[in-house]
Every structure is written in structure tokens, then in C-alpha cells.
Design an enzyme around this catalytic site. Structure first.
Site, PDB file in Angstrom:
ATOM      1  N   THR A 283       0.850  -1.202   0.000  1.00 41.46           N
ATOM      2  CA  THR A 283       0.000   0.000   0.000  1.00 41.46           C
ATOM      3  C   THR A 283       0.882   1.248   0.000  1.00 41.46           C
ATOM      4  O   THR A 283       1.932   1.262   0.654  1.00 41.46           O
ATOM      5  CB  THR A 283      -0.901  -0.021   1.253  1.00 41.46           C
ATOM      6  OG1 THR A 283      -1.784  -1.144   1.154  1.00 41.46           O
ATOM      7  CG2 THR A 283      -1.733   1.252   1.381  1.00 41.46           C
TER       8      THR A 283
ATOM      9  N   SER B 153       2.236   5.100  -2.161  1.00 38.92           N
ATOM     10  CA  SER B 153       2.544   5.697  -3.461  1.00 38.92           C
ATOM     11  C   SER B 153       3.671   4.965  -4.192  1.00 38.92           C
ATOM     12  O   SER B 153       3.759   5.057  -5.428  1.00 38.92           O
ATOM     13  CB  SER B 153       2.914   7.175  -3.274  1.00 38.92           C
ATOM     14  OG  SER B 153       4.072   7.294  -2.465  1.00 38.92           O
TER      15      SER B 153
ATOM     16  N   GLY C 181       6.040  -0.734   0.225  1.00 41.10           N
ATOM     17  CA  GLY C 181       6.870   0.441   0.501  1.00 41.10           C
ATOM     18  C   GLY C 181       7.246   0.516   1.969  1.00 41.10           C
ATOM     19  O   GLY C 181       6.912  -0.370   2.762  1.00 41.10           O
TER      20      GLY C 181
ATOM     21  N   ASP D 163       8.353   3.725   5.181  1.00 41.92           N
ATOM     22  CA  ASP D 163       8.574   5.139   5.506  1.00 41.92           C
ATOM     23  C   ASP D 163      10.031   5.407   5.832  1.00 41.92           C
ATOM     24  O   ASP D 163      10.535   6.503   5.564  1.00 41.92           O
ATOM     25  CB  ASP D 163       7.656   5.545   6.656  1.00 41.92           C
ATOM     26  CG  ASP D 163       6.204   5.343   6.270  1.00 41.92           C
ATOM     27  OD1 ASP D 163       5.768   5.993   5.309  1.00 41.92           O
ATOM     28  OD2 ASP D 163       5.530   4.500   6.880  1.00 41.92           O
TER      29      ASP D 163
ATOM     30  N   LYS E 257       6.901   1.413   9.049  1.00 50.19           N
ATOM     31  CA  LYS E 257       5.838   1.400   8.059  1.00 50.19           C
ATOM     32  C   LYS E 257       4.546   1.900   8.705  1.00 50.19           C
ATOM     33  O   LYS E 257       4.453   1.988   9.918  1.00 50.19           O
ATOM     34  CB  LYS E 257       5.621  -0.027   7.525  1.00 50.19           C
ATOM     35  CG  LYS E 257       6.669  -0.429   6.499  1.00 50.19           C
ATOM     36  CD  LYS E 257       6.387  -1.783   5.865  1.00 50.19           C
ATOM     37  CE  LYS E 257       5.031  -1.960   5.258  1.00 50.19           C
ATOM     38  NZ  LYS E 257       4.675  -0.952   4.228  1.00 50.19           N
ATOM     39  N   GLY E 258       3.585   2.215   7.860  1.00 49.37           N
ATOM     40  CA  GLY E 258       2.279   2.598   8.384  1.00 49.37           C
ATOM     41  C   GLY E 258       1.899   4.036   8.123  1.00 49.37           C
ATOM     42  O   GLY E 258       0.851   4.487   8.573  1.00 49.37           O
TER      43      GLY E 258
ATOM     44  N   GLY F 184       0.707   5.155   5.582  1.00 47.95           N
ATOM     45  CA  GLY F 184      -0.602   5.133   4.915  1.00 47.95           C
ATOM     46  C   GLY F 184      -1.684   4.500   5.769  1.00 47.95           C
ATOM     47  O   GLY F 184      -2.824   4.345   5.326  1.00 47.95           O
TER      48      GLY F 184
ATOM     49  N   GLU G  49      -0.517  -5.030   6.411  1.00 48.29           N
ATOM     50  CA  GLU G  49       0.810  -5.166   5.784  1.00 48.29           C
ATOM     51  C   GLU G  49       1.688  -6.121   6.587  1.00 48.29           C
ATOM     52  O   GLU G  49       2.405  -6.951   6.011  1.00 48.29           O
ATOM     53  CB  GLU G  49       1.495  -3.797   5.688  1.00 48.29           C
ATOM     54  CG  GLU G  49       0.847  -2.889   4.655  1.00 48.29           C
ATOM     55  CD  GLU G  49       1.396  -1.472   4.669  1.00 48.29           C
ATOM     56  OE1 GLU G  49       1.267  -0.803   3.642  1.00 48.29           O
ATOM     57  OE2 GLU G  49       1.926  -1.022   5.704  1.00 48.29           O
TER      58      GLU G  49
ATOM     59  N   LYS H 135      14.212   7.432   1.909  1.00 50.64           N
ATOM     60  CA  LYS H 135      13.740   6.535   2.976  1.00 50.64           C
ATOM     61  C   LYS H 135      14.874   5.865   3.745  1.00 50.64           C
ATOM     62  O   LYS H 135      14.648   5.235   4.777  1.00 50.64           O
ATOM     63  CB  LYS H 135      12.833   5.443   2.376  1.00 50.64           C
ATOM     64  CG  LYS H 135      11.676   5.957   1.547  1.00 50.64           C
ATOM     65  CD  LYS H 135      10.641   6.641   2.397  1.00 50.64           C
ATOM     66  CE  LYS H 135       9.424   7.134   1.659  1.00 50.64           C
ATOM     67  NZ  LYS H 135       8.579   6.139   1.053  1.00 50.64           N
TER      68      LYS H 135
END
Ligand code: 5RP
Length: 228
Positions: A30, A32, A86, A88, A98-99, A101, A107, A125
Site C-alpha cells: 500500500t 505511493s 513500501g 517510511d 511502516k504505516g 498510509g 501489511e 527513505k
């Protein structure tokens, strides 16, 4: 050279989809960056690729359906061959935050079932130490204030994520707390402490899960692999 973040994301995505083969179960991330990989998978399906995919969010499910990517219920599979998602932040040990989004729970579940968990990222990143990006934590609404106090007792602070003045609600009907622990010098220890908090459903520290990070940079890609 100025960074072209979108190009870096696309390059990483194009490289990652090379790890997908016929007859595999594929996890779709999930965000971009994952978006570009899902678009690539859609093109590969048009060319005859034969896979079934497990989406990590309702948004990704909708995108995959719009691209005619065949989906399978996660409860109908024993394992997932490869997942592309993806992040962060990632560090040199391929520990992740992560997270961003808000999809970290699904995930992490998908990643847990996955044999080859590939992270795709632009070069912004990569960090020496995790923690500049606030750590997303999924919390049961009933426990929100209790969990916020527990975060404080771990020398952190946090706020419930809101959108348009209302709490952001995850696909599982929970809140996200964005927590600040400063720089996280021992991510495994923090993850273990967070795991003990009742009412905290899951946190965005992904420890020893990613097998590879493929990062776009300077018009090409760099791949980092985890040993062991
Ligand atoms: C969503 C995620 C994303 O993978 C993460 O936020 C990175 O997103 P983007 O690729 O848009 O920067 O964990 O929950």
C-alpha cells in the site's frame, strides 16, 4: 544531482516485479511506491502473467481490481511467495518503519506469511537511525488513551491521527497513533515493549521481515539484502 523521487519509486518498482513468477501468490503493498509496482503487475497480467494476489488494504484491493489482477482471500492461502511493499524508513539492517498510509496491520500480517518480502523505496527513505518519521501504531479506539499513557511511560509521546478533524479509521476499524520516541537506537527492544501493551493492535516497526530493499537512486537502483 537533484533527486527525482517519483522516478526513484518507479525504478525500484520495475526492478522488484522481476522477482514475480508464474503461479505465485503475490502480496501487494500500500502507498505511493507500491502503487507503481501494482501498475507493473497489471501490465504483466495483460502480457499473460498467471498469479493470484493478496492486497494489504482496501485501497490496494480496488486498484488491483481496476487492473484485473486476480485476487485470492488471505485465509485461502498457506503462504505468500513474494510481497512488494513500501516503507517510511529503513536502516542498514533492513529494519523498517511502516504505516504512514495507515495499513500497517494488514501489511504486517501479509509480510508474516511471505517468503520474500521486498521493500521498494526512493532514496529519501534510507536512514542511519530510525525514528525521524513518527512511528504509526494501530490502537483499538476503546484503549486509545490507555495506550497513549503507556507510550509516555516508554518515554514517547503520541497523538491520534486525524483527517479533516476526525480520527483516521483503519481498514480494521481502529485508530492510528503517530508516536514520537526520538531516534530509535534499539528498534527490537522498543518493538518488544510495544508488543506487551494491551489494546495496542500492532506497531509499524518491522524487524527482521524484509529480505531485500530495492532503492531507486541516480537513475538506477541499489539493492540491500538481509543476511540469514
Ligand atoms: C502504508 C505504508 C507505506 O508502505 C509507507 O507509508 C510508504 O508509503 P509511500 O510509498 O507512499 O511513501 O506503510 O501503511
Amino acid at each position: 544531482m537533484t533527486k527525482n523521487i517519483e522516478q526513484e519509486k518507479q525504478l525500484a518498482a520495475k526492478e522488484a516485479v522481476k522477482f514475480i513468477a508464474d503461479h505465485q501468490i503475490v502480496g501487494l503493498g500500500t502507498g505511493s511506491t507500491a502503487y507503481y509496482a501494482i501498475r507493473e503487475v497489471g501490465e504483466m497480467i495483460k502480457q499473460g502473467l498467471d498469479i493470484q494476489a493478496v492486497p494489504t488494504s482496501n485501497k490496494t484491493k480496488e486498484l488491483a481490481e481496476s487492473l484485473h489482477i486476480p485476487l485470492v482471500d488471505i485465509n485461502a492461502v498457506q503462504s505468500i511467495d513474494v510481497t512488494i511493499d513500501g516503507a517510511d524508513e529503513f536502516n542498514r539492517d533492513l529494519m523498517l518503519i511502516k504505516g504512514g498510509g495507515g495499513a500497517l496491520l494488514r501489511e504486517k500480517i501479509v509480510a508474516s506469511l511471505t517468503r520474500e518480502f521486498i521493500i521498494i523505496a526512493d532514496s529519501s527513505k534510507k536512514v542511519a537511525v530510525l525514528g525521524k518519521f513518527k512511528l504509526p501504531i494501530e490502537v483499538i479506539p476503546f484503549a486509545a488513551n490507555y495506550v497513549l499513557r503507556q507510550i509516555q511511560s516508554l518515554h514517547g509521546s503520541g497523538a491520534i491521527r486525524s483527517v479533516g478533524g476526525k480520527p483516521f479509521i483503519t481498514d480494521q476499524g481502529n485508530f492510528i497513533v503517530d508516536a514520537d520516541f526520538g531516534l530509535i537506537t534499539n528498534p527490537s527492544q522498543l518493538a518488544a515493549r510495544l508488543d506487551e501493551i494491551v489494546g495496542l493492535v500492532e506497531h509499524g516497526l518491522f524487524i527482521n521481515m524484509a529480505s531485500k530493499v530495492i532503492m531507486g537512486i541516480n537513475g538506477t537502483t541499489e539493492t540491500f539484502s538481509r543476511e540469514g
